[in-house]
Write a protein that holds these residues in place. Structure first.
Motif, PDB file in Angstrom:
ATOM      1  N   ALA A 141       0.814  -1.217   0.000  1.00 38.83           N
ATOM      2  CA  ALA A 141       0.000   0.000   0.000  1.00 38.83           C
ATOM      3  C   ALA A 141       0.846   1.264   0.000  1.00 38.83           C
ATOM      4  CB  ALA A 141      -0.939   0.006   1.209  1.00 38.83           C
ATOM      5  N   PHE A 142       2.113   1.168   0.377  1.00 32.52           N
ATOM      6  CA  PHE A 142       2.974   2.351   0.418  1.00 32.52           C
ATOM      7  C   PHE A 142       3.091   2.992  -0.964  1.00 32.52           C
ATOM      8  CE2 PHE A 142       5.660   0.590   4.198  1.00 32.52           C
ATOM      9  CZ  PHE A 142       4.526   0.602   4.999  1.00 32.52           C
ATOM     10  N   LEU A 182       7.058   1.771  -5.523  1.00 33.35           N
ATOM     11  CA  LEU A 182       6.762   0.550  -6.273  1.00 33.35           C
ATOM     12  C   LEU A 182       8.013   0.037  -6.987  1.00 33.35           C
ATOM     13  CD1 LEU A 182       4.648  -1.506  -7.121  1.00 33.35           C
ATOM     14  CD2 LEU A 182       4.027  -0.005  -9.021  1.00 33.35           C
ATOM     15  N   GLU A 183       8.794   0.940  -7.576  1.00 29.85           N
ATOM     16  CA  GLU A 183      10.035   0.522  -8.229  1.00 29.85           C
ATOM     17  C   GLU A 183      11.031  -0.012  -7.201  1.00 29.85           C
ATOM     18  OE1 GLU A 183      10.568   2.944 -12.313  1.00 29.85           O
ATOM     19  OE2 GLU A 183      11.136   4.065 -10.514  1.00 29.85           O
ATOM     20  N   LEU A 187      12.605  -3.824  -7.155  1.00 36.68           N
ATOM     21  CA  LEU A 187      14.043  -4.101  -7.080  1.00 36.68           C
ATOM     22  C   LEU A 187      14.358  -4.998  -5.885  1.00 36.68           C
ATOM     23  CD1 LEU A 187      15.455  -0.539  -7.845  1.00 36.68           C
ATOM     24  CD2 LEU A 187      15.803  -2.569  -9.280  1.00 36.68           C
ATOM     25  N   ARG A 188      13.753  -4.697  -4.758  1.00 35.86           N
ATOM     26  CA  ARG A 188      14.021  -5.410  -3.506  1.00 35.86           C
ATOM     27  C   ARG A 188      13.438  -6.811  -3.500  1.00 35.86           C
ATOM     28  NH1 ARG A 188      10.337  -3.093   0.680  1.00 35.86           N
ATOM     29  NH2 ARG A 188       8.976  -4.465  -0.515  1.00 35.86           N
ATOM     30  N   GLY A 189      12.257  -6.963  -4.136  1.00 40.84           N
ATOM     31  CA  GLY A 189      11.534  -8.223  -4.047  1.00 40.84           C
ATOM     32  C   GLY A 189      10.678  -8.267  -2.799  1.00 40.84           C
ATOM     33  N   MET A 271       3.298  -6.745  -8.591  1.00 42.84           N
ATOM     34  CA  MET A 271       3.083  -5.891  -7.425  1.00 42.84           C
ATOM     35  C   MET A 271       2.129  -4.733  -7.683  1.00 42.84           C
ATOM     36  SD  MET A 271       6.967  -5.565  -5.968  1.00 42.84           S
ATOM     37  CE  MET A 271       7.771  -6.901  -5.085  1.00 42.84           C
ATOM     38  N   SER A 272       1.978  -4.333  -8.928  1.00 43.11           N
ATOM     39  CA  SER A 272       1.152  -3.159  -9.225  1.00 43.11           C
ATOM     40  C   SER A 272      -0.312  -3.448  -8.904  1.00 43.11           C
ATOM     41  CB  SER A 272       1.279  -2.774 -10.696  1.00 43.11           C
ATOM     42  OG  SER A 272       2.587  -2.350 -10.997  1.00 43.11           O
ATOM     43  N   GLY A 273      -0.929  -2.559  -8.143  1.00 46.82           N
ATOM     44  CA  GLY A 273      -2.344  -2.702  -7.825  1.00 46.82           C
ATOM     45  C   GLY A 273      -3.206  -2.125  -8.932  1.00 46.82           C
TER      46      GLY A 273
END
Length: 330
Positions: A141-142, A182-183, A187-189, A271-273
């Motif tokens: 949500a961040f 989101l990016e 990158l982090r997973g 991951m994109s909502g």
């Protein structure tokens, strides 16, 4: 609040999971004898949040428990999580009916998740000139934090002990602007969703990469058209400024492989909502689902079925009385 109305968007499964684990030992059952500790805990937390923020509307996102678009695209999605307790499953399946019976608004998007409802709620609020608070324990949500959208991230201690995150607080936590989250996550997973990150680009390098280059689009463009020369120079200049060893060449080597970009783009897609869901909010139609206040007899009957008189009294005060002026969420 600068005259803006407030939408509270709740990740209901997130709250149910947390309250199941926190309250399972209570063994609370409703008047029908069915497990109710997670449902009761979720409801108490939402009542506390409504009491604190005095929203104009409340929306609950639910997961589609039959099918998953993300799992179809990535069968290993969320693999490795422990099997759910049957009592939790029972309460997850009953949550929508409980909330609908109260007169709340629930959205269960086909093949999607509560995260997608949160994303669409933040977009709806921005489009309609509202403020928005997303309530969840999920970091995804961040990505929706903005000038008028904050995230109340539930941690141990409940609503009052949980951080309310705005762009400045997010930057203080992660060293990145909200629009880059989101990016950063791609990158982090995300181990909780069984999504590996880009190899060699972890939580320390990712914020530097995004803050110095501006976006991953700029990074990929520089690699494609300038062989990464700007990337290397920019990162090495940053390292000189902060007094750390240069990292430009090593970061370029990690990002210049097709696998790195494929992993990033794949994570980004998963991951994109979804921001285009039809939520069914009709704020100009008094009495429509999700708008406060609610009907007292209905609240008394539905909350009373949980068998906790104190919660019924709180619900009647918080849900049926005209709200005070909304508390600024900033």
């Amino acid at each position: 609040m600068n005259g803006r109305r407030l939408l509270l968007a709740v990740d209901a499964p997130s709250l149910l999971h947390r309250n199941h684990h926190a309250r399972v030992e209570s063994g609370l059952r409703d008047r029908g004898g069915r497990p109710a500790w997670a449902l009761h805990g979720m409801l108490r937390q939402i009542l506390d949040a409504i009491d604190q923020f005095a929203p104009d509307a409340v929306l609950f996102g639910l997961d589609d428990r039959r099918t998953s678009v993300r799992e179809q695209a990535y069968p290993a999605y969320k693999a490795g999580r422990a099997e759910k307790d049957p009592a939790l499953v029972d309460q997850l399946e009953r949550a929508g009916a409980l909330l609908d019976a109260l007169g709340m608004l629930t959205v269960t998007p086909d093949g999607l998740e509560a995260d997608d409802v949160n994303a669409s709620a933040a977009t709806w609020a921005e489009r309609h000139g509202w403020s928005c608070v997303l309530i969840t324990s999920d970091r995804d949500a961040f990505a929706h934090i903005s000038e008028h959208t904050q995230v109340l991230r539930l941690i141990n201690g409940g609503i009052n002990a949980s951080p309310l995150l705005n762009p400045a607080r997010l930057r203080a936590m992660y060293g990145i602007a909200a629009e880059h989250y989101l990016e950063y996550a791609a990158l982090r997973g995300d181990p909780s969703d069984n999504l590996p990150g880009v190899p060699g680009i972890g939580e320390k390098i990712a914020p530097v990469l995004l803050s110095e280059m501006g976006s991953m689009r700029a990074v990929w463009a520089d690699i494609d058209h300038c062989a990464g020369a700007t990337l290397v120079a920019t990162l090495d200049s940053y390292c000189e400024e902060v007094g750390r060893p240069r990292i430009g060449a090593s970061v370029l080597k990690k990002l210049a492989t097709p696998a790195a970009r494929e992993r990033f783009e794949f994570n980004l897609a998963i991951m994109s909502g979804r921001t285009d869901l039809e939520l069914g909010l009709t704020p100009d139609l008094p009495g429509s689902p999700g708008l406060l206040p609610l009907e007292p007899d209905r609240v008394s009957r539905v909350v009373g079925h949980l068998g906790v008189p104190e919660t019924t009294r709180l619900a009647l005060r918080v849900l049926t009385e005209p709200p005070a002026s909304s508390q600024p969420p900033y």
